[in-house]
Write an enzyme that holds these catalytic residues in place. Sequence first.
Site, PDB file in Angstrom:
ATOM      1  N   HIS A 194       7.291 -42.383  -3.981  1.00 54.28           N
ATOM      2  CA  HIS A 194       6.686 -42.172  -5.306  1.00 54.28           C
ATOM      3  C   HIS A 194       7.265 -40.965  -6.038  1.00 54.28           C
ATOM      4  O   HIS A 194       7.355 -40.939  -7.258  1.00 54.28           O
ATOM      5  CB  HIS A 194       5.164 -42.017  -5.160  1.00 54.28           C
ATOM      6  CG  HIS A 194       4.408 -42.423  -6.384  1.00 54.28           C
ATOM      7  ND1 HIS A 194       3.280 -43.193  -6.342  1.00 54.28           N
ATOM      8  CD2 HIS A 194       4.610 -42.165  -7.702  1.00 54.28           C
ATOM      9  CE1 HIS A 194       2.821 -43.389  -7.580  1.00 54.28           C
ATOM     10  NE2 HIS A 194       3.608 -42.770  -8.413  1.00 54.28           N
ATOM     11  N   LYS A 219       4.827 -48.360  -3.927  1.00 57.13           N
ATOM     12  CA  LYS A 219       5.325 -46.999  -3.684  1.00 57.13           C
ATOM     13  C   LYS A 219       4.520 -46.327  -2.576  1.00 57.13           C
ATOM     14  O   LYS A 219       3.307 -46.534  -2.477  1.00 57.13           O
ATOM     15  CB  LYS A 219       5.195 -46.137  -4.955  1.00 57.13           C
ATOM     16  CG  LYS A 219       5.659 -46.826  -6.211  1.00 57.13           C
ATOM     17  CD  LYS A 219       5.609 -45.939  -7.438  1.00 57.13           C
ATOM     18  CE  LYS A 219       5.893 -46.746  -8.687  1.00 57.13           C
ATOM     19  NZ  LYS A 219       4.758 -47.539  -9.173  1.00 57.13           N
ATOM     20  N   TYR A 242      -2.234 -46.020  -6.798  1.00 58.83           N
ATOM     21  CA  TYR A 242      -2.979 -46.632  -7.911  1.00 58.83           C
ATOM     22  C   TYR A 242      -4.281 -47.276  -7.431  1.00 58.83           C
ATOM     23  O   TYR A 242      -5.123 -47.666  -8.224  1.00 58.83           O
ATOM     24  CB  TYR A 242      -2.146 -47.706  -8.643  1.00 58.83           C
ATOM     25  CG  TYR A 242      -0.843 -47.227  -9.218  1.00 58.83           C
ATOM     26  CD1 TYR A 242      -0.563 -45.869  -9.342  1.00 58.83           C
ATOM     27  CD2 TYR A 242       0.124 -48.128  -9.649  1.00 58.83           C
ATOM     28  CE1 TYR A 242       0.643 -45.431  -9.862  1.00 58.83           C
ATOM     29  CE2 TYR A 242       1.323 -47.694 -10.167  1.00 58.83           C
ATOM     30  CZ  TYR A 242       1.588 -46.347 -10.264  1.00 58.83           C
ATOM     31  OH  TYR A 242       2.788 -45.930 -10.778  1.00 58.83           O
ATOM     32  N   ASP A 263       4.851 -54.058 -10.509  1.00 61.11           N
ATOM     33  CA  ASP A 263       5.038 -52.709  -9.961  1.00 61.11           C
ATOM     34  C   ASP A 263       3.682 -52.051  -9.732  1.00 61.11           C
ATOM     35  O   ASP A 263       2.948 -51.774 -10.680  1.00 61.11           O
ATOM     36  CB  ASP A 263       5.843 -51.831 -10.927  1.00 61.11           C
ATOM     37  CG  ASP A 263       5.928 -50.390 -10.419  1.00 61.11           C
ATOM     38  OD1 ASP A 263       6.631 -50.178  -9.415  1.00 61.11           O
ATOM     39  OD2 ASP A 263       5.264 -49.494 -10.990  1.00 61.11           O
TER      40      ASP A 263
END
Length: 294
Positions: free
Chosen positions: A106, A73, A48, A43
């Site tokens: 998200h 996401k 990120y 994930d």
Amino acid sequence: MIELTLNNGVTMPAIGLGVFQSAPAETAAAVAEALRVGYRHIDTAAAYRNEREVGEGIRRSGLDRADIFLETKVWVSDYGYDQTLHAFDKAVGKLGVQTLDLLILHQPAPTRFDTTIAAYKALETLLTDGRLRAIGVSNFMPHHLDALLRETDVVPAVNQVELHPYFTQPDVQQADAAHGVLTQAWSPIGGITFYPGWGDERRSVMEDAAIGEIARAHGKTPPQVMLRWGIQQGRSVIPKSTNPARIAENLDLFDFELSAEELTRIDSLDTGVRGGPDPDQPRDAFFDVVIPEA
Ligand code: NAP
């Protein structure tokens, strides 16, 4: 490895490796190590900023792409129909893949919910076109889910939300279940309750006395008890670690079982207080984040 069947028949390994706050320099090694010891689900997220390294870790593993469930996401600054189609291109470009197993929004953008709907419609298009195997959402409270369902066609396969023994969101879990949406737990071992800099007076669920007692009774660790609790209750869990020993520890969950009484005892630790951001209180700064091109 336990597989969960999503509402469209696609199967997903219940345990995935999370990579939030995994430094880019450590991410490829963590992903490759996780895949080496048996994880088959990763994930990540555009926000990120380590999708590229996740892709590198997958390639390093030598596994077939088809044997890995890859989830990422779309960040809120990429919401909107065309913008989200392009966000998909950015994600697969960085990851170095053609398709994704699961792409999720998200978080809701409550003050710009029209862009959230438009973003989700783009996910529906990508699903129809075979670029995605499943689509979903994250940080959706029941009223966000209701609003989405009113205006879109495909019921999300997954809702990824903060969920650990100190914040169990029973209302979200019930709403998800009522609509056939699988609840996926972020911070499943309570990362948000002990990350430095996320609030001074946090009580770490990792150090909870009841969890510790249950862990000792089974000869397991508190994280293993929390992950087993999630899996026994039918959730997907995505613990993050970049440490090889802890990556392995978090997958070693299949030689013990929690009793119904233990599950209830863990449920009763819920404080009703979230550790992470309130999805109804978006920060304007979220929309200023620019997700780089691939
Ligand atoms: P978490 O997985 O509950 O906890 C991670 C923390 O626990 C890290 O500090 C990790 O450090 C440590 N840790 C891992 N395994 C351990 C073990 N066996 N013993 C002791 N410490 C251990 O928290 P999270 O990263 O917040 O959540 C997991 C994933 O959920 C994220 O990585 C991300 O993929 C996703 N997430 C999504 C959202 C969202 O808004 N959708 C928000 C937050 C997170 P080491 O790395 O040093 O082991």
